[in-house]
Design an enzyme around this catalytic site. Sequence first.
Site, PDB file in Angstrom:
ATOM      1  N   HIS A   1       0.839  -1.201   0.000  1.00 50.93           N
ATOM      2  CA  HIS A   1       0.000   0.000   0.000  1.00 50.93           C
ATOM      3  C   HIS A   1       0.866   1.240   0.000  1.00 50.93           C
ATOM      4  CE1 HIS A   1       0.505   1.704   4.056  1.00 50.93           C
ATOM      5  NE2 HIS A   1       0.688   0.471   4.451  1.00 50.93           N
ATOM      6  N   CYS A   2       0.264   2.321  -0.471  1.00 46.64           N
ATOM      7  CA  CYS A   2       0.842   3.654  -0.356  1.00 46.64           C
ATOM      8  C   CYS A   2      -0.253   4.502   0.292  1.00 46.64           C
ATOM      9  CB  CYS A   2       1.303   4.193  -1.710  1.00 46.64           C
ATOM     10  SG  CYS A   2       0.002   4.286  -2.963  1.00 46.64           S
ATOM     11  N   ALA A   3      -0.301   5.778   0.028  1.00 39.54           N
ATOM     12  CA  ALA A   3      -1.325   6.625   0.638  1.00 39.54           C
ATOM     13  C   ALA A   3      -2.720   6.267   0.142  1.00 39.54           C
ATOM     14  CB  ALA A   3      -1.026   8.093   0.383  1.00 39.54           C
TER      15      ALA A   3
END
Length: 131
Positions: A70-72
């Site tokens: 995941h990222c933001a």
Amino acid sequence: MARRGVSYVSAAQLVSMARDPRVAIVDVRDEERSYDGHIAGSHHYASDTFTERMPDLAQATGAKETLVFHCALSKVRGPSCAQMFHDYLSEAKEDSGVKNIMVLERGFNGWELSGRPVCRCKDTPCKGVCS
């Protein structure tokens, strides 16, 4: 070993999956991890150095069956790094225990907005015991 492509998982699904010791969460956000917090127990492999650090990630997660990236928002960095790592494992000469590579829908921001727990420790790596 044949691997399937990258798939997606919801925050609700990840809550129960995260309890499984065969699952690792991989946070590819860059500097925002240090001030936004993170998912407890997640590994941090920033997207800006991800390509160079893929061998380290493979070693750190070799005993895991599922990796959730995941990222933001999980719109660019998370899916891109997940696909890069999928390709890296597919081309590796050594067999990895990783069978599933997933991306967290809506990323860290969605995780936090849905009321899921956020860790704000500064431990590297996070020991997963955050309250």
